[in-house]
Design a protein around this motif. Structure first.
Motif, PDB file in Angstrom:
ATOM      1  N   PRO A  41       0.813  -1.222   0.000  1.00 16.96           N
ATOM      2  CA  PRO A  41       0.000   0.000   0.000  1.00 16.96           C
ATOM      3  C   PRO A  41       0.844   1.269   0.000  1.00 16.96           C
ATOM      4  O   PRO A  41       0.448   2.290  -0.580  1.00 16.96           O
ATOM      5  CB  PRO A  41      -0.823  -0.119   1.287  1.00 16.96           C
ATOM      6  N   ALA A  42       2.005   1.233   0.642  1.00 19.78           N
ATOM      7  CA  ALA A  42       2.835   2.446   0.745  1.00 19.78           C
ATOM      8  C   ALA A  42       3.312   2.926  -0.623  1.00 19.78           C
ATOM      9  O   ALA A  42       3.432   4.127  -0.866  1.00 19.78           O
ATOM     10  CB  ALA A  42       4.035   2.175   1.656  1.00 19.78           C
ATOM     11  N   SER A  43       3.583   1.999  -1.522  1.00 23.10           N
ATOM     12  CA  SER A  43       4.069   2.366  -2.856  1.00 23.10           C
ATOM     13  C   SER A  43       2.972   2.312  -3.904  1.00 23.10           C
ATOM     14  O   SER A  43       3.240   2.515  -5.081  1.00 23.10           O
ATOM     15  CB  SER A  43       5.202   1.427  -3.263  1.00 23.10           C
ATOM     16  N   ARG A  44       1.748   2.021  -3.470  1.00 18.54           N
ATOM     17  CA  ARG A  44       0.611   1.855  -4.376  1.00 18.54           C
ATOM     18  C   ARG A  44       0.868   0.741  -5.389  1.00 18.54           C
ATOM     19  O   ARG A  44       0.483   0.826  -6.537  1.00 18.54           O
ATOM     20  CB  ARG A  44       0.274   3.160  -5.086  1.00 18.54           C
ATOM     21  N   GLY A  45       1.534  -0.296  -4.908  1.00 14.50           N
ATOM     22  CA  GLY A  45       1.644  -1.505  -5.702  1.00 14.50           C
ATOM     23  C   GLY A  45       2.904  -1.617  -6.540  1.00 14.50           C
ATOM     24  O   GLY A  45       3.867  -0.867  -6.375  1.00 14.50           O
ATOM     25  N   ASP A  46       2.881  -2.576  -7.432  1.00 15.33           N
ATOM     26  CA  ASP A  46       4.003  -2.885  -8.320  1.00 15.33           C
ATOM     27  C   ASP A  46       4.485  -1.607  -9.011  1.00 15.33           C
ATOM     28  O   ASP A  46       3.694  -0.849  -9.575  1.00 15.33           O
ATOM     29  CB  ASP A  46       3.527  -3.897  -9.368  1.00 15.33           C
ATOM     30  N   VAL A  47       5.795  -1.391  -8.992  1.00 13.79           N
ATOM     31  CA  VAL A  47       6.368  -0.166  -9.550  1.00 13.79           C
ATOM     32  C   VAL A  47       6.062  -0.019 -11.029  1.00 13.79           C
ATOM     33  O   VAL A  47       5.981   1.103 -11.548  1.00 13.79           O
ATOM     34  CB  VAL A  47       7.895  -0.124  -9.296  1.00 13.79           C
ATOM     35  N   ILE A  75      -4.192  -7.792  -3.965  1.00 12.96           N
ATOM     36  CA  ILE A  75      -4.511  -7.405  -2.596  1.00 12.96           C
ATOM     37  C   ILE A  75      -3.451  -6.412  -2.126  1.00 12.96           C
ATOM     38  O   ILE A  75      -2.249  -6.671  -2.228  1.00 12.96           O
ATOM     39  CB  ILE A  75      -4.578  -8.626  -1.651  1.00 12.96           C
ATOM     40  N   GLY A  76      -3.914  -5.252  -1.675  1.00 11.27           N
ATOM     41  CA  GLY A  76      -3.009  -4.269  -1.092  1.00 11.27           C
ATOM     42  C   GLY A  76      -2.814  -4.607   0.376  1.00 11.27           C
ATOM     43  O   GLY A  76      -3.751  -4.487   1.180  1.00 11.27           O
ATOM     44  N   LEU A  77      -1.584  -5.032   0.757  1.00  7.86           N
ATOM     45  CA  LEU A  77      -1.360  -5.544   2.105  1.00  7.86           C
ATOM     46  C   LEU A  77       0.034  -5.162   2.590  1.00  7.86           C
ATOM     47  O   LEU A  77       1.031  -5.473   1.937  1.00  7.86           O
ATOM     48  CB  LEU A  77      -1.500  -7.075   2.090  1.00  7.86           C
ATOM     49  N   ASP A  78       0.075  -4.503   3.741  1.00 11.31           N
ATOM     50  CA  ASP A  78       1.348  -4.089   4.322  1.00 11.31           C
ATOM     51  C   ASP A  78       1.882  -5.221   5.190  1.00 11.31           C
ATOM     52  O   ASP A  78       1.496  -5.370   6.354  1.00 11.31           O
ATOM     53  CB  ASP A  78       1.159  -2.818   5.148  1.00 11.31           C
ATOM     54  N   ILE A  79       2.804  -6.015   4.641  1.00 17.98           N
ATOM     55  CA  ILE A  79       3.309  -7.170   5.391  1.00 17.98           C
ATOM     56  C   ILE A  79       4.466  -6.790   6.296  1.00 17.98           C
ATOM     57  O   ILE A  79       5.012  -7.640   7.002  1.00 17.98           O
ATOM     58  CB  ILE A  79       3.737  -8.309   4.440  1.00 17.98           C
ATOM     59  N   SER A  80       4.846  -5.507   6.315  1.00 20.74           N
ATOM     60  CA  SER A  80       5.860  -5.070   7.277  1.00 20.74           C
ATOM     61  C   SER A  80       5.246  -4.879   8.659  1.00 20.74           C
ATOM     62  O   SER A  80       5.964  -4.797   9.656  1.00 20.74           O
ATOM     63  CB  SER A  80       6.516  -3.768   6.811  1.00 20.74           C
ATOM     64  N   GLU A  81       3.919  -4.810   8.711  1.00 22.09           N
ATOM     65  CA  GLU A  81       3.197  -4.734   9.979  1.00 22.09           C
ATOM     66  C   GLU A  81       2.756  -6.136  10.393  1.00 22.09           C
ATOM     67  O   GLU A  81       2.397  -6.955   9.541  1.00 22.09           O
ATOM     68  CB  GLU A  81       1.972  -3.826   9.842  1.00 22.09           C
ATOM     69  N   ASN A 389     -11.584  -1.716   9.654  1.00 22.82           N
ATOM     70  CA  ASN A 389     -10.586  -1.366  10.669  1.00 22.82           C
ATOM     71  C   ASN A 389      -9.174  -1.486  10.106  1.00 22.82           C
ATOM     72  O   ASN A 389      -8.315  -0.625  10.358  1.00 22.82           O
ATOM     73  CB  ASN A 389     -10.743  -2.280  11.884  1.00 22.82           C
ATOM     74  N   LEU A 390      -8.918  -2.534   9.333  1.00 17.83           N
ATOM     75  CA  LEU A 390      -7.615  -2.700   8.689  1.00 17.83           C
ATOM     76  C   LEU A 390      -7.362  -1.572   7.687  1.00 17.83           C
ATOM     77  O   LEU A 390      -6.226  -1.079   7.573  1.00 17.83           O
ATOM     78  CB  LEU A 390      -7.547  -4.043   7.959  1.00 17.83           C
ATOM     79  N   GLN A 391      -8.423  -1.143   7.021  1.00 16.76           N
ATOM     80  CA  GLN A 391      -8.306  -0.019   6.082  1.00 16.76           C
ATOM     81  C   GLN A 391      -7.962   1.251   6.816  1.00 16.76           C
ATOM     82  O   GLN A 391      -7.079   2.023   6.383  1.00 16.76           O
ATOM     83  CB  GLN A 391      -9.649   0.166   5.340  1.00 16.76           C
ATOM     84  N   ASN A 392      -8.598   1.479   7.955  1.00 19.60           N
ATOM     85  CA  ASN A 392      -8.329   2.678   8.748  1.00 19.60           C
ATOM     86  C   ASN A 392      -6.890   2.709   9.267  1.00 19.60           C
ATOM     87  O   ASN A 392      -6.308   3.783   9.431  1.00 19.60           O
ATOM     88  CB  ASN A 392      -9.304   2.757   9.928  1.00 19.60           C
ATOM     89  N   LEU A 393      -6.336   1.533   9.514  1.00 18.99           N
ATOM     90  CA  LEU A 393      -4.962   1.429  10.011  1.00 18.99           C
ATOM     91  C   LEU A 393      -3.920   1.416   8.887  1.00 18.99           C
ATOM     92  O   LEU A 393      -2.719   1.301   9.161  1.00 18.99           O
ATOM     93  CB  LEU A 393      -4.813   0.162  10.867  1.00 18.99           C
ATOM     94  N   SER A 394      -4.402   1.510   7.654  1.00 22.63           N
ATOM     95  CA  SER A 394      -3.534   1.484   6.465  1.00 22.63           C
ATOM     96  C   SER A 394      -2.781   0.162   6.310  1.00 22.63           C
ATOM     97  O   SER A 394      -1.735   0.109   5.684  1.00 22.63           O
ATOM     98  CB  SER A 394      -2.529   2.649   6.481  1.00 22.63           C
ATOM     99  N   ILE A 395      -3.361  -0.907   6.891  1.00 23.69           N
ATOM    100  CA  ILE A 395      -2.772  -2.240   6.725  1.00 23.69           C
ATOM    101  C   ILE A 395      -3.117  -2.788   5.356  1.00 23.69           C
ATOM    102  O   ILE A 395      -2.332  -3.521   4.748  1.00 23.69           O
ATOM    103  CB  ILE A 395      -3.256  -3.198   7.826  1.00 23.69           C
ATOM    104  N   ILE A 396      -4.296  -2.426   4.887  1.00 21.65           N
ATOM    105  CA  ILE A 396      -4.743  -2.875   3.565  1.00 21.65           C
ATOM    106  C   ILE A 396      -5.103  -1.665   2.712  1.00 21.65           C
ATOM    107  O   ILE A 396      -5.257  -0.544   3.204  1.00 21.65           O
ATOM    108  CB  ILE A 396      -5.967  -3.821   3.655  1.00 21.65           C
ATOM    109  N   ALA A 397      -5.207  -1.912   1.434  1.00 19.83           N
ATOM    110  CA  ALA A 397      -5.644  -0.859   0.500  1.00 19.83           C
ATOM    111  C   ALA A 397      -6.423  -1.505  -0.635  1.00 19.83           C
ATOM    112  O   ALA A 397      -6.328  -2.702  -0.884  1.00 19.83           O
ATOM    113  CB  ALA A 397      -4.432  -0.117  -0.036  1.00 19.83           C
TER     114      ALA A 397
END
Length: 397
Positions: A41-47, A75-81, A389-397
Protein backbone atom coordinates in the motif's frame (compact mmCIF):
# COMPACT_ATOMS: atom_id res chain seq x y z
CA UNK A 1 -9.80 -31.64 -17.73
CA UNK A 2 -9.43 -28.71 -20.12
CA UNK A 3 -5.79 -28.17 -21.03
CA UNK A 4 -5.88 -24.49 -20.17
CA UNK A 5 -7.03 -25.33 -16.64
CA UNK A 6 -4.40 -27.89 -15.74
CA UNK A 7 -3.56 -25.90 -12.62
CA UNK A 8 -7.15 -25.24 -11.63
CA UNK A 9 -7.32 -25.44 -7.82
CA UNK A 10 -3.66 -24.50 -7.40
CA UNK A 11 -3.13 -21.34 -5.33
CA UNK A 12 -0.15 -19.08 -6.11
CA UNK A 13 0.94 -16.15 -3.93
CA UNK A 14 3.00 -13.61 -5.85
CA UNK A 15 5.43 -11.63 -3.69
CA UNK A 16 7.20 -10.25 -6.74
CA UNK A 17 7.26 -7.12 -8.86
CA UNK A 18 8.55 -5.78 -12.18
CA UNK A 19 8.91 -8.51 -14.86
CA UNK A 20 10.60 -11.84 -14.08
CA UNK A 21 8.52 -12.96 -11.08
CA UNK A 22 5.17 -11.56 -12.30
CA UNK A 23 5.76 -13.25 -15.66
CA UNK A 24 5.88 -16.59 -13.81
CA UNK A 25 2.68 -15.65 -11.99
CA UNK A 26 0.88 -14.96 -15.26
CA UNK A 27 2.12 -18.27 -16.67
CA UNK A 28 0.37 -20.15 -13.86
CA UNK A 29 -2.72 -17.98 -14.24
CA UNK A 30 -2.87 -18.82 -17.95
CA UNK A 31 -2.95 -22.50 -16.97
CA UNK A 32 -5.84 -22.01 -14.56
CA UNK A 33 -4.15 -21.32 -11.21
CA UNK A 34 -5.61 -18.85 -8.72
CA UNK A 35 -2.91 -16.18 -8.46
CA UNK A 36 -2.98 -13.54 -5.71
CA UNK A 37 -0.62 -10.63 -6.24
CA UNK A 38 0.39 -9.06 -2.91
CA UNK A 39 1.16 -5.35 -3.34
CA UNK A 40 2.50 -2.75 -0.94
CA UNK A 41 0.00 0.00 0.00
CA UNK A 42 2.84 2.45 0.75
CA UNK A 43 4.07 2.37 -2.86
CA UNK A 44 0.61 1.85 -4.38
CA UNK A 45 1.64 -1.50 -5.70
CA UNK A 46 4.00 -2.88 -8.32
CA UNK A 47 6.37 -0.17 -9.55
CA UNK A 48 5.59 -1.03 -13.18
CA UNK A 49 2.13 0.46 -12.67
CA UNK A 50 3.94 3.81 -12.99
CA UNK A 51 6.31 2.89 -15.84
CA UNK A 52 4.48 4.68 -18.63
CA UNK A 53 5.17 6.02 -22.08
CA UNK A 54 5.22 9.80 -22.25
CA UNK A 55 1.78 9.96 -23.91
CA UNK A 56 0.18 7.06 -22.05
CA UNK A 57 -3.18 7.63 -20.38
CA UNK A 58 -3.63 8.02 -16.62
CA UNK A 59 -4.48 5.01 -14.48
CA UNK A 60 -2.73 2.29 -12.51
CA UNK A 61 -2.69 -0.35 -15.27
CA UNK A 62 0.19 0.80 -17.45
CA UNK A 63 1.09 -0.90 -20.73
CA UNK A 64 4.17 -2.33 -18.99
CA UNK A 65 2.15 -3.69 -16.06
CA UNK A 66 -0.38 -5.16 -18.50
CA UNK A 67 2.35 -7.21 -20.18
CA UNK A 68 2.68 -9.73 -17.33
CA UNK A 69 -0.23 -9.40 -14.89
CA UNK A 70 -3.26 -10.97 -16.55
CA UNK A 71 -5.44 -13.41 -14.65
CA UNK A 72 -4.46 -12.26 -11.16
CA UNK A 73 -6.17 -10.84 -8.11
CA UNK A 74 -4.56 -7.89 -6.35
CA UNK A 75 -4.51 -7.41 -2.60
CA UNK A 76 -3.01 -4.27 -1.09
CA UNK A 77 -1.36 -5.54 2.10
CA UNK A 78 1.35 -4.09 4.32
CA UNK A 79 3.31 -7.17 5.39
CA UNK A 80 5.86 -5.07 7.28
CA UNK A 81 3.20 -4.73 9.98
CA UNK A 82 2.49 -7.74 12.21
CA UNK A 83 -1.22 -7.75 11.42
CA UNK A 84 -0.56 -7.65 7.69
CA UNK A 85 2.00 -10.45 7.94
CA UNK A 86 -0.45 -12.60 9.87
CA UNK A 87 -3.00 -12.12 7.09
CA UNK A 88 -0.41 -13.16 4.53
CA UNK A 89 0.45 -16.25 6.60
CA UNK A 90 -3.21 -17.26 6.59
CA UNK A 91 -3.32 -16.94 2.79
CA UNK A 92 -0.11 -18.95 2.45
CA UNK A 93 -1.51 -21.70 4.66
CA UNK A 94 -3.93 -22.36 1.79
CA UNK A 95 -1.37 -21.87 -0.98
CA UNK A 96 0.70 -24.22 -3.09
CA UNK A 97 3.31 -21.92 -4.59
CA UNK A 98 4.97 -18.67 -3.55
CA UNK A 99 6.89 -16.53 -6.08
CA UNK A 100 9.33 -14.08 -4.50
CA UNK A 101 11.81 -11.51 -5.80
CA UNK A 102 13.46 -9.69 -2.90
CA UNK A 103 16.91 -8.27 -2.50
CA UNK A 104 19.08 -10.73 -0.52
CA UNK A 105 18.17 -10.55 3.16
CA UNK A 106 14.87 -8.67 2.73
CA UNK A 107 12.67 -11.76 2.68
CA UNK A 108 14.22 -12.93 5.95
CA UNK A 109 13.68 -9.51 7.55
CA UNK A 110 10.04 -9.54 6.49
CA UNK A 111 9.51 -13.15 7.56
CA UNK A 112 8.58 -14.35 4.08
CA UNK A 113 11.63 -16.48 3.28
CA UNK A 114 11.20 -20.18 2.60
CA UNK A 115 12.33 -21.34 6.05
CA UNK A 116 9.71 -19.13 7.69
CA UNK A 117 6.89 -20.05 5.33
CA UNK A 118 7.48 -23.82 5.31
CA UNK A 119 6.58 -23.80 9.01
CA UNK A 120 3.14 -22.62 7.93
CA UNK A 121 2.77 -24.94 4.91
CA UNK A 122 5.06 -27.96 4.99
CA UNK A 123 4.61 -28.89 1.31
CA UNK A 124 4.93 -25.30 0.03
CA UNK A 125 6.84 -24.68 -3.18
CA UNK A 126 8.87 -21.47 -3.03
CA UNK A 127 10.30 -19.96 -6.22
CA UNK A 128 12.88 -17.22 -5.75
CA UNK A 129 14.51 -14.88 -8.25
CA UNK A 130 17.66 -12.94 -7.35
CA UNK A 131 20.13 -10.84 -9.29
CA UNK A 132 23.34 -12.69 -8.46
CA UNK A 133 22.37 -15.45 -6.07
CA UNK A 134 21.47 -15.52 -2.39
CA UNK A 135 24.98 -14.69 -1.18
CA UNK A 136 25.52 -11.55 -3.27
CA UNK A 137 23.69 -8.44 -2.05
CA UNK A 138 24.13 -6.60 -5.37
CA UNK A 139 20.82 -5.52 -6.90
CA UNK A 140 20.20 -7.14 -10.28
CA UNK A 141 18.57 -5.16 -13.09
CA UNK A 142 18.11 -6.42 -16.62
CA UNK A 143 20.23 -3.73 -18.31
CA UNK A 144 23.17 -4.39 -15.98
CA UNK A 145 22.88 -8.14 -16.49
CA UNK A 146 22.81 -7.66 -20.27
CA UNK A 147 26.07 -5.76 -19.96
CA UNK A 148 27.79 -8.09 -17.50
CA UNK A 149 26.73 -11.35 -19.18
CA UNK A 150 28.27 -10.35 -22.50
CA UNK A 151 25.10 -9.69 -24.47
CA UNK A 152 25.73 -5.97 -24.99
CA UNK A 153 29.32 -6.58 -26.11
CA UNK A 154 27.92 -8.68 -28.98
CA UNK A 155 24.96 -6.45 -29.85
CA UNK A 156 25.30 -3.59 -32.31
CA UNK A 157 27.29 -2.65 -35.38
CA UNK A 158 31.02 -3.42 -35.59
CA UNK A 159 32.01 0.24 -35.41
CA UNK A 160 29.32 1.19 -32.89
CA UNK A 161 28.90 1.12 -29.14
CA UNK A 162 27.44 -1.84 -27.23
CA UNK A 163 23.65 -1.84 -27.46
CA UNK A 164 21.08 -3.02 -24.93
CA UNK A 165 18.30 -5.14 -26.36
CA UNK A 166 14.94 -3.29 -26.33
CA UNK A 167 13.24 -6.10 -24.39
CA UNK A 168 14.26 -7.02 -20.82
CA UNK A 169 15.25 -10.42 -22.11
CA UNK A 170 17.34 -11.39 -19.07
CA UNK A 171 14.22 -11.04 -16.90
CA UNK A 172 12.22 -13.08 -19.41
CA UNK A 173 14.87 -15.81 -19.49
CA UNK A 174 15.09 -15.94 -15.69
CA UNK A 175 11.32 -16.25 -15.54
CA UNK A 176 11.38 -19.20 -17.92
CA UNK A 177 14.08 -20.90 -15.86
CA UNK A 178 12.03 -20.40 -12.68
CA UNK A 179 8.92 -21.85 -14.35
CA UNK A 180 10.91 -24.95 -15.24
CA UNK A 181 12.29 -25.26 -11.73
CA UNK A 182 8.85 -24.84 -10.14
CA UNK A 183 7.30 -27.39 -12.50
CA UNK A 184 10.01 -29.90 -11.59
CA UNK A 185 9.43 -29.18 -7.91
CA UNK A 186 5.69 -29.61 -8.45
CA UNK A 187 6.23 -33.02 -10.08
CA UNK A 188 8.47 -33.98 -7.15
CA UNK A 189 5.74 -32.92 -4.71
CA UNK A 190 3.15 -35.01 -6.54
CA UNK A 191 5.43 -38.01 -6.15
CA UNK A 192 6.63 -37.46 -2.59
CA UNK A 193 4.39 -34.85 -0.93
CA UNK A 194 7.49 -32.78 -0.17
CA UNK A 195 7.79 -29.02 -0.53
CA UNK A 196 10.91 -27.31 -1.80
CA UNK A 197 12.67 -24.06 -2.50
CA UNK A 198 13.98 -23.37 -5.99
CA UNK A 199 15.91 -20.31 -7.04
CA UNK A 200 17.21 -18.68 -10.21
CA UNK A 201 19.57 -15.74 -10.53
CA UNK A 202 19.44 -13.32 -13.43
CA UNK A 203 23.15 -13.67 -14.10
CA UNK A 204 23.01 -17.48 -14.27
CA UNK A 205 19.94 -17.43 -16.51
CA UNK A 206 21.71 -14.99 -18.82
CA UNK A 207 24.97 -16.93 -19.06
CA UNK A 208 23.08 -20.22 -19.50
CA UNK A 209 21.49 -18.60 -22.56
CA UNK A 210 24.73 -17.65 -24.32
CA UNK A 211 24.58 -21.01 -26.11
CA UNK A 212 26.84 -21.03 -29.21
CA UNK A 213 28.32 -17.61 -28.43
CA UNK A 214 29.59 -18.99 -25.12
CA UNK A 215 31.10 -22.08 -26.70
CA UNK A 216 32.59 -19.97 -29.51
CA UNK A 217 34.94 -18.83 -26.74
CA UNK A 218 35.17 -22.01 -24.69
CA UNK A 219 35.93 -24.31 -27.62
CA UNK A 220 37.13 -22.12 -30.48
CA UNK A 221 38.84 -19.40 -28.43
CA UNK A 222 36.85 -16.71 -30.28
CA UNK A 223 35.60 -13.80 -28.18
CA UNK A 224 32.22 -12.87 -29.71
CA UNK A 225 32.10 -9.30 -30.97
CA UNK A 226 29.63 -6.89 -32.52
CA UNK A 227 28.85 -7.64 -36.14
CA UNK A 228 25.35 -6.29 -36.62
CA UNK A 229 22.81 -9.01 -37.21
CA UNK A 230 25.20 -11.32 -39.07
CA UNK A 231 25.77 -14.76 -37.55
CA UNK A 232 29.38 -15.52 -36.53
CA UNK A 233 29.17 -19.19 -37.54
CA UNK A 234 26.91 -19.14 -40.63
CA UNK A 235 26.64 -17.11 -43.85
CA UNK A 236 24.44 -15.69 -45.20
CA UNK A 237 22.53 -15.87 -41.92
CA UNK A 238 21.06 -12.80 -40.24
CA UNK A 239 22.27 -10.51 -43.01
CA UNK A 240 19.87 -7.71 -43.99
CA UNK A 241 19.31 -6.88 -47.66
CA UNK A 242 17.24 -4.16 -49.33
CA UNK A 243 14.74 -5.03 -52.04
CA UNK A 244 13.73 -2.98 -55.08
CA UNK A 245 10.77 -1.55 -53.13
CA UNK A 246 13.07 -0.64 -50.21
CA UNK A 247 11.89 -3.32 -47.83
CA UNK A 248 14.50 -4.86 -45.53
CA UNK A 249 14.81 -8.61 -46.07
CA UNK A 250 16.64 -11.05 -43.79
CA UNK A 251 18.09 -14.38 -44.87
CA UNK A 252 18.85 -17.33 -42.59
CA UNK A 253 20.60 -19.78 -44.90
CA UNK A 254 21.88 -22.63 -42.76
CA UNK A 255 22.72 -25.37 -45.28
CA UNK A 256 24.52 -25.67 -48.60
CA UNK A 257 21.30 -26.92 -50.19
CA UNK A 258 19.48 -23.76 -49.10
CA UNK A 259 22.35 -21.67 -50.46
CA UNK A 260 22.11 -23.46 -53.80
CA UNK A 261 18.36 -22.79 -53.96
CA UNK A 262 18.93 -19.13 -53.09
CA UNK A 263 21.55 -18.72 -55.84
CA UNK A 264 19.40 -20.46 -58.44
CA UNK A 265 16.48 -18.17 -57.58
CA UNK A 266 18.65 -15.06 -57.90
CA UNK A 267 20.36 -16.14 -61.11
CA UNK A 268 23.68 -16.69 -59.34
CA UNK A 269 24.02 -20.45 -59.76
CA UNK A 270 27.71 -20.06 -60.55
CA UNK A 271 28.37 -19.20 -56.88
CA UNK A 272 27.49 -22.73 -55.78
CA UNK A 273 30.66 -24.12 -57.34
CA UNK A 274 32.85 -21.10 -56.67
CA UNK A 275 35.75 -21.96 -54.33
CA UNK A 276 34.98 -18.81 -52.34
CA UNK A 277 31.34 -19.72 -51.60
CA UNK A 278 30.75 -23.43 -52.19
CA UNK A 279 30.34 -24.33 -48.50
CA UNK A 280 29.55 -22.56 -45.24
CA UNK A 281 33.14 -22.46 -43.97
CA UNK A 282 34.39 -20.45 -46.95
CA UNK A 283 31.24 -18.32 -47.06
CA UNK A 284 31.88 -17.20 -43.48
CA UNK A 285 35.42 -16.18 -44.42
CA UNK A 286 34.25 -14.32 -47.53
CA UNK A 287 30.95 -12.99 -46.22
CA UNK A 288 31.52 -9.32 -47.20
CA UNK A 289 32.08 -10.07 -50.88
CA UNK A 290 29.19 -12.55 -50.80
CA UNK A 291 26.93 -9.90 -49.27
CA UNK A 292 27.71 -7.47 -52.09
CA UNK A 293 26.86 -10.07 -54.75
CA UNK A 294 23.59 -11.04 -53.07
CA UNK A 295 22.57 -7.44 -52.44
CA UNK A 296 23.06 -6.52 -56.11
CA UNK A 297 20.75 -9.36 -57.16
CA UNK A 298 18.14 -8.83 -54.45
CA UNK A 299 17.87 -5.12 -55.27
CA UNK A 300 16.28 -6.05 -58.59
CA UNK A 301 13.32 -7.85 -56.93
CA UNK A 302 10.14 -6.58 -55.32
CA UNK A 303 10.01 -7.93 -51.75
CA UNK A 304 6.73 -9.87 -52.03
CA UNK A 305 7.82 -11.50 -55.28
CA UNK A 306 11.20 -12.56 -53.91
CA UNK A 307 9.84 -13.87 -50.61
CA UNK A 308 7.15 -15.84 -52.46
CA UNK A 309 9.75 -17.51 -54.67
CA UNK A 310 12.16 -18.25 -51.82
CA UNK A 311 9.39 -19.67 -49.66
CA UNK A 312 8.49 -22.06 -52.48
CA UNK A 313 12.12 -23.21 -52.49
CA UNK A 314 12.17 -23.58 -48.67
CA UNK A 315 14.86 -20.92 -48.28
CA UNK A 316 14.48 -19.22 -44.85
CA UNK A 317 13.61 -15.57 -45.53
CA UNK A 318 11.52 -12.82 -43.99
CA UNK A 319 10.77 -9.11 -44.00
CA UNK A 320 11.92 -6.96 -41.07
CA UNK A 321 8.59 -6.00 -39.52
CA UNK A 322 7.56 -3.45 -36.92
CA UNK A 323 5.95 -4.69 -33.70
CA UNK A 324 2.47 -3.71 -34.87
CA UNK A 325 2.98 -5.68 -38.08
CA UNK A 326 4.17 -8.70 -36.09
CA UNK A 327 1.10 -8.60 -33.85
CA UNK A 328 -1.16 -8.68 -36.90
CA UNK A 329 0.25 -11.97 -38.20
CA UNK A 330 -2.43 -14.69 -38.31
CA UNK A 331 0.04 -17.16 -36.79
CA UNK A 332 0.08 -15.28 -33.46
CA UNK A 333 -3.60 -14.40 -33.10
CA UNK A 334 -4.06 -17.10 -30.46
CA UNK A 335 -1.66 -15.20 -28.16
CA UNK A 336 -3.72 -12.02 -28.10
CA UNK A 337 -5.54 -11.17 -24.87
CA UNK A 338 -8.34 -8.64 -24.48
CA UNK A 339 -10.65 -7.58 -21.69
CA UNK A 340 -12.12 -4.39 -20.23
CA UNK A 341 -10.54 -2.29 -23.00
CA UNK A 342 -7.07 -3.69 -22.16
CA UNK A 343 -5.05 -5.72 -24.64
CA UNK A 344 -2.08 -7.97 -24.00
CA UNK A 345 -0.05 -10.98 -25.06
CA UNK A 346 -0.05 -14.44 -23.49
CA UNK A 347 3.25 -15.55 -21.97
CA UNK A 348 2.75 -19.26 -22.69
CA UNK A 349 2.91 -20.10 -26.40
CA UNK A 350 2.49 -23.87 -26.13
CA UNK A 351 -0.45 -25.65 -27.74
CA UNK A 352 -2.44 -28.64 -26.56
CA UNK A 353 -3.96 -30.73 -29.33
CA UNK A 354 -7.41 -30.80 -27.70
CA UNK A 355 -7.80 -27.12 -26.85
CA UNK A 356 -10.52 -25.13 -28.58
CA UNK A 357 -9.78 -21.67 -27.20
CA UNK A 358 -6.77 -20.22 -25.43
CA UNK A 359 -7.16 -18.46 -22.08
CA UNK A 360 -10.97 -18.04 -22.08
CA UNK A 361 -10.86 -17.77 -18.28
CA UNK A 362 -8.18 -15.08 -18.03
CA UNK A 363 -9.23 -11.78 -16.45
CA UNK A 364 -7.50 -8.48 -17.38
CA UNK A 365 -4.68 -7.06 -15.24
CA UNK A 366 -6.13 -5.98 -11.87
CA UNK A 367 -6.24 -2.46 -10.54
CA UNK A 368 -4.23 -2.00 -7.36
CA UNK A 369 -6.01 -3.66 -4.44
CA UNK A 370 -9.06 -4.43 -6.57
CA UNK A 371 -9.73 -7.75 -4.83
CA UNK A 372 -8.53 -6.89 -1.31
CA UNK A 373 -11.98 -6.96 0.28
CA UNK A 374 -13.07 -9.98 -1.75
CA UNK A 375 -10.04 -12.00 -0.64
CA UNK A 376 -10.32 -11.06 3.03
CA UNK A 377 -14.04 -11.72 3.08
CA UNK A 378 -14.22 -14.91 1.02
CA UNK A 379 -10.88 -16.50 1.91
CA UNK A 380 -10.38 -15.42 5.54
CA UNK A 381 -14.04 -14.88 6.46
CA UNK A 382 -13.43 -11.38 7.83
CA UNK A 383 -16.39 -9.17 8.60
CA UNK A 384 -16.96 -5.76 7.03
CA UNK A 385 -16.05 -4.10 10.33
CA UNK A 386 -12.77 -6.02 10.57
CA UNK A 387 -11.87 -5.11 7.00
CA UNK A 388 -12.74 -1.45 7.54
CA UNK A 389 -10.59 -1.37 10.67
CA UNK A 390 -7.61 -2.70 8.69
CA UNK A 391 -8.31 -0.02 6.08
CA UNK A 392 -8.33 2.68 8.75
CA UNK A 393 -4.96 1.43 10.01
CA UNK A 394 -3.53 1.48 6.46
CA UNK A 395 -2.77 -2.24 6.73
CA UNK A 396 -4.74 -2.88 3.57
CA UNK A 397 -5.64 -0.86 0.50
Amino acid sequence: MESRKLFCGVRVIELASVLAGPGVGQFFAELGADVIKVENPASRGDVTRTWKLKDEADGDVSAYFASINWGKKSIGLDISEKVGLEILYKLISKADIVIASYKPGDAEKLGVDYQSLRKIKKDLLYGKITGYGSDNPKVGYDAIIQAEAGFMSMNGDPDGKPVKMPVALMDVLAGHHLKEALLLAYIHRLKTGEGNEVSVSLIEAAVASLVNQGTNWLIAGKVPSRQGSSHPNIAPYGDIFTSKDQREIILAVGTDRQFSSLCNCLGLSNLCSDELYKNNAVRVRNRQDLFALLQAAISTYESKELIHELNKLKVPVGIVQSVNEALEMPEVKSLMLEGHAVRGIATFAGHFHNEKEKNPHLSPPPHFGAQTREILSAELLMSDDEIQNLQNLSIIA
